[in-house]
Design a protein around this motif. Structure first.
Motif, mmCIF file in Angstrom:
data_model
loop_
_atom_site.group_PDB
_atom_site.id
_atom_site.type_symbol
_atom_site.label_atom_id
_atom_site.label_comp_id
_atom_site.label_asym_id
_atom_site.label_seq_id
_atom_site.Cartn_x
_atom_site.Cartn_y
_atom_site.Cartn_z
ATOM 1 N N SER A 2 1.380 -3.467 -9.095
ATOM 2 C CA SER A 2 0.981 -4.754 -9.534
ATOM 3 C C SER A 2 -0.535 -5.052 -10.131
ATOM 4 C CB SER A 2 1.240 -6.138 -8.441
ATOM 5 O OG SER A 2 1.162 -6.883 -9.177
ATOM 6 N N TYR A 6 2.387 -8.405 -14.240
ATOM 7 C CA TYR A 6 3.863 -7.104 -14.436
ATOM 8 C C TYR A 6 3.233 -6.796 -13.313
ATOM 9 C CZ TYR A 6 1.325 -3.170 -16.205
ATOM 10 O OH TYR A 6 0.092 -1.955 -16.676
ATOM 11 N N SER A 7 4.355 -5.840 -12.871
ATOM 12 C CA SER A 7 4.592 -5.033 -11.970
ATOM 13 C C SER A 7 5.514 -3.893 -12.631
ATOM 14 C CB SER A 7 5.015 -5.031 -10.745
ATOM 15 O OG SER A 7 4.903 -6.412 -10.414
ATOM 16 N N SER A 8 5.070 -2.623 -12.388
ATOM 17 C CA SER A 8 6.361 -1.631 -12.839
ATOM 18 C C SER A 8 5.894 -0.167 -11.936
ATOM 19 C CB SER A 8 6.007 -1.154 -14.067
ATOM 20 O OG SER A 8 4.219 -0.348 -14.056
ATOM 21 N N ARG A 10 6.955 3.425 -11.487
ATOM 22 C CA ARG A 10 8.075 4.615 -12.101
ATOM 23 C C ARG A 10 9.079 5.518 -11.583
ATOM 24 N NH1 ARG A 10 4.909 9.099 -16.251
ATOM 25 N NH2 ARG A 10 5.923 10.892 -15.061
ATOM 26 N N HIS A 32 15.857 -0.814 -16.054
ATOM 27 C CA HIS A 32 15.088 0.093 -16.134
ATOM 28 C C HIS A 32 15.081 0.314 -17.768
ATOM 29 C CE1 HIS A 32 18.300 2.950 -16.276
ATOM 30 N NE2 HIS A 32 19.199 1.658 -15.246
ATOM 31 N N GLU A 49 11.493 7.609 -15.761
ATOM 32 C CA GLU A 49 12.041 6.110 -16.293
ATOM 33 C C GLU A 49 11.505 4.815 -15.188
ATOM 34 O OE1 GLU A 49 15.451 4.472 -17.549
ATOM 35 O OE2 GLU A 49 16.104 6.539 -17.897
ATOM 36 N N VAL A 50 11.424 3.740 -15.820
ATOM 37 C CA VAL A 50 10.816 2.769 -15.084
ATOM 38 C C VAL A 50 11.337 1.743 -14.951
ATOM 39 C CG1 VAL A 50 9.725 1.829 -17.518
ATOM 40 C CG2 VAL A 50 8.403 1.851 -15.354
ATOM 41 N N ILE A 51 10.851 0.679 -14.278
ATOM 42 C CA ILE A 51 11.153 -0.362 -13.744
ATOM 43 C C ILE A 51 9.763 -1.817 -14.006
ATOM 44 C CG2 ILE A 51 12.153 -1.679 -11.946
ATOM 45 C CD1 ILE A 51 13.696 0.133 -11.223
ATOM 46 N N THR A 52 10.524 -2.453 -14.824
ATOM 47 C CA THR A 52 9.438 -3.186 -15.637
ATOM 48 C C THR A 52 9.634 -4.335 -15.398
ATOM 49 O OG1 THR A 52 8.094 -1.346 -16.535
ATOM 50 C CG2 THR A 52 7.047 -4.264 -16.961
ATOM 51 N N SER A 55 5.233 -9.362 -12.515
ATOM 52 C CA SER A 55 5.029 -10.432 -11.224
ATOM 53 C C SER A 55 6.198 -10.930 -10.850
ATOM 54 C CB SER A 55 3.929 -9.777 -10.865
ATOM 55 O OG SER A 55 3.086 -8.718 -11.121
ATOM 56 N N MET A 58 10.102 -9.443 -10.527
ATOM 57 C CA MET A 58 10.094 -8.622 -9.984
ATOM 58 C C MET A 58 11.040 -8.504 -8.579
ATOM 59 S SD MET A 58 10.367 -5.533 -10.641
ATOM 60 C CE MET A 58 8.543 -3.984 -10.856
#
Length: 122
Positions: A2, A6-8, A10, A32, A49-52, A55, A58
């Motif tokens: 974070s 934003y937060s992500s 992997r 994702h 993959e990524v989840i974004t 913040s 999320m």
């Protein structure tokens, strides 16, 4: 990870875990997307993959629930959570609340299922 805006997270998906874990995220309505990397050196096989999300948006609790349910569904499954500080947590055996506390500091989830989906849960 974070940064205040934003937060992500992997996701590195190995063996037979990719499809079923992504399907679990889809069922929980957690968006994702794939990361495409190009490198001239050999790389470990696996999907990335990524989840974004913003913040504040999320879905930490939902992600924790997916992690625990996905691991509990089969003995052959494991998720390893890597944090920004270099800490590694093997998520098997942890509760949703415990996983949810670690997720905001995570940078990578290693998702592994050593058995194909069509194999019996052993």
């Amino acid at each position: 990870m974070s940064n205040g805006t934003y937060s992500s997270i992997r996701l590195t998906l190995f063996k037979h875990g990719g499809g079923s874990f992504l399907a679990a995220l889809d069922e929980a309505n957690i968006p994702h997307g794939p990361i495409h990397t190009f490198n001239s050196r050999p790389q470990a096989s696996g999907l990335v993959e990524v989840i974004t999300a913003l913040s504040d948006a999320m879905p930490w609790n939902s992600i924790a629930k997916v992690i625990v349910a996905w691991i509990d569904a089969r003995k052959s499954r494991e998720i390893i959570i890597h944090t920004e500080a270099g800490y590694k947590l093997h998520a098997k055996g942890y509760s949703v609340a415990e996983i949810q506390k670690v997720l905001p500091e995570s940078v990578n989830l290693i998702v592994i299922d050593t058995q194909p989906v069509d194999k019996e849960n052993s």
